[in-house]
Design a protein around this motif. Sequence first.
Motif, PDB file in Angstrom:
ATOM      1  N   GLU A 177      18.305 -25.750  50.090  1.00 47.56           N
ATOM      2  CA  GLU A 177      18.876 -27.136  50.408  1.00 47.56           C
ATOM      3  C   GLU A 177      17.846 -27.943  51.111  1.00 47.56           C
ATOM      4  O   GLU A 177      17.198 -27.194  52.039  1.00 47.56           O
ATOM      5  CB  GLU A 177      20.218 -27.251  51.142  1.00 47.56           C
ATOM      6  N   ASP A 208      20.272 -28.992  34.486  1.00 48.62           N
ATOM      7  CA  ASP A 208      20.175 -27.720  35.232  1.00 48.62           C
ATOM      8  C   ASP A 208      18.887 -27.699  36.056  1.00 48.62           C
ATOM      9  O   ASP A 208      18.467 -26.932  37.068  1.00 48.62           O
ATOM     10  CB  ASP A 208      20.357 -26.447  34.626  1.00 48.62           C
ATOM     11  N   TYR A 223      18.435 -28.813  41.891  1.00 47.71           N
ATOM     12  CA  TYR A 223      19.840 -29.111  41.851  1.00 47.71           C
ATOM     13  C   TYR A 223      20.381 -29.135  40.373  1.00 47.71           C
ATOM     14  O   TYR A 223      19.572 -29.451  39.350  1.00 47.71           O
ATOM     15  CB  TYR A 223      20.132 -30.383  42.415  1.00 47.71           C
ATOM     16  N   SER A 224      21.595 -28.646  40.087  1.00 42.79           N
ATOM     17  CA  SER A 224      22.219 -28.668  38.706  1.00 42.79           C
ATOM     18  C   SER A 224      23.318 -29.643  38.753  1.00 42.79           C
ATOM     19  O   SER A 224      24.107 -29.542  39.602  1.00 42.79           O
ATOM     20  CB  SER A 224      22.899 -27.235  38.677  1.00 42.79           C
ATOM     21  N   ASP A 231      26.634 -28.216  38.352  1.00 41.03           N
ATOM     22  CA  ASP A 231      27.422 -27.959  39.409  1.00 41.03           C
ATOM     23  C   ASP A 231      27.975 -28.833  40.222  1.00 41.03           C
ATOM     24  O   ASP A 231      29.024 -28.913  40.877  1.00 41.03           O
ATOM     25  CB  ASP A 231      26.240 -26.869  39.990  1.00 41.03           C
ATOM     26  N   ILE A 232      27.098 -30.048  40.530  1.00 39.89           N
ATOM     27  CA  ILE A 232      27.656 -31.035  41.333  1.00 39.89           C
ATOM     28  C   ILE A 232      28.931 -31.783  40.779  1.00 39.89           C
ATOM     29  O   ILE A 232      29.740 -31.870  41.540  1.00 39.89           O
ATOM     30  CB  ILE A 232      26.451 -31.988  41.575  1.00 39.89           C
ATOM     31  N   GLU A 290      30.850 -27.717  42.485  1.00 39.96           N
ATOM     32  CA  GLU A 290      30.378 -26.349  42.950  1.00 39.96           C
ATOM     33  C   GLU A 290      28.993 -26.480  43.883  1.00 39.96           C
ATOM     34  O   GLU A 290      28.857 -25.568  44.451  1.00 39.96           O
ATOM     35  CB  GLU A 290      30.080 -25.376  41.628  1.00 39.96           C
ATOM     36  N   ARG A 291      28.585 -27.661  44.128  1.00 37.22           N
ATOM     37  CA  ARG A 291      27.355 -27.920  44.857  1.00 37.22           C
ATOM     38  C   ARG A 291      27.524 -29.343  45.468  1.00 37.22           C
ATOM     39  O   ARG A 291      27.887 -30.291  44.683  1.00 37.22           O
ATOM     40  CB  ARG A 291      26.128 -27.686  44.092  1.00 37.22           C
ATOM     41  N   ARG A 292      27.008 -29.586  46.507  1.00 40.39           N
ATOM     42  CA  ARG A 292      26.943 -30.882  47.406  1.00 40.39           C
ATOM     43  C   ARG A 292      26.014 -31.644  46.629  1.00 40.39           C
ATOM     44  O   ARG A 292      24.663 -31.270  46.145  1.00 40.39           O
ATOM     45  CB  ARG A 292      26.546 -30.474  48.727  1.00 40.39           C
ATOM     46  N   ASP A 293      26.523 -32.954  46.417  1.00 46.94           N
ATOM     47  CA  ASP A 293      25.641 -34.118  46.018  1.00 46.94           C
ATOM     48  C   ASP A 293      24.662 -34.380  47.051  1.00 46.94           C
ATOM     49  O   ASP A 293      25.200 -34.969  48.152  1.00 46.94           O
ATOM     50  CB  ASP A 293      26.317 -35.211  45.421  1.00 46.94           C
TER      51      ASP A 293
END
Length: 253
Positions: free
Chosen positions: A52, A179, A196-197, A200-201, A205-208
């Motif tokens: 990150e 991805d 970053y994917s 997933d965002i 599933e993942r933070r933007d």
Amino acid sequence: MIQKTILRFIIPVWIVFALSACTSMAVPEANSLTSADATVGEQSGGVRVVAELPAPPSSASGEQPLAPNDILEVDVFQVDELDRTVQVSANGAISLPLIGKVQAAGKSASELEQLIAASYSRSYLQNPQVSVFVKESSAQKVTVDGEVRKPGVFDGTLQSSLTGLIAQAGGLTDIADSDRVYVFRDIGRERVVANYSLKDIRKGERRDPRLYGGDVVVVFASGGRVAMRNLKEALGVATSGVTGIARGVPLVQ
């Protein structure tokens, strides 16, 4: 019959050509971002890979620091006559009623709020509540490159996100790999990068990630999609060439 026979011969040749061309294209693409394809914590080519991206440490709060030419809206709660829209001067200061010049450049909006509130509370107001909103930021320039429809340098805001900036760049191209989106950031004298994917965002599933001035976003192509595009183009050329032969039109004019 002749046309079908020629097609059986030419199309496989064009397929081999297209796939070999794709292979030659994939090598520089992979090598051009060795550090980003490396594992987290690895350092390659002067770039450190992180899971990150950390916020720029230019202000104690981690917010984007204010800079000359930024336009700010200063609001003093329930004291409308003190509300102002001001521009940070070349020497980094703003001018406000009663308290005069206040140094703004290099501070975050939160830090400036505290400084203005302290200045008013010393002689004029009791427990003033001050809000500072960055209307326009001259330092908030983010570069978006690679497989986006409108690559370029964009004016962001302090609330800019990765998905928001990609949308400003027109979205992904047909051959983009969602991805393989990389964000580069300078932290002091060190450059870091994170992968970053977008899938997933979007799935939550993942933070933007929030983007800051000076960030560079690079979207890479999908090798499989490049191969498919080359194959379609090759088949189109082969088919048109065979059609020309059948009609008596030479391939080379």
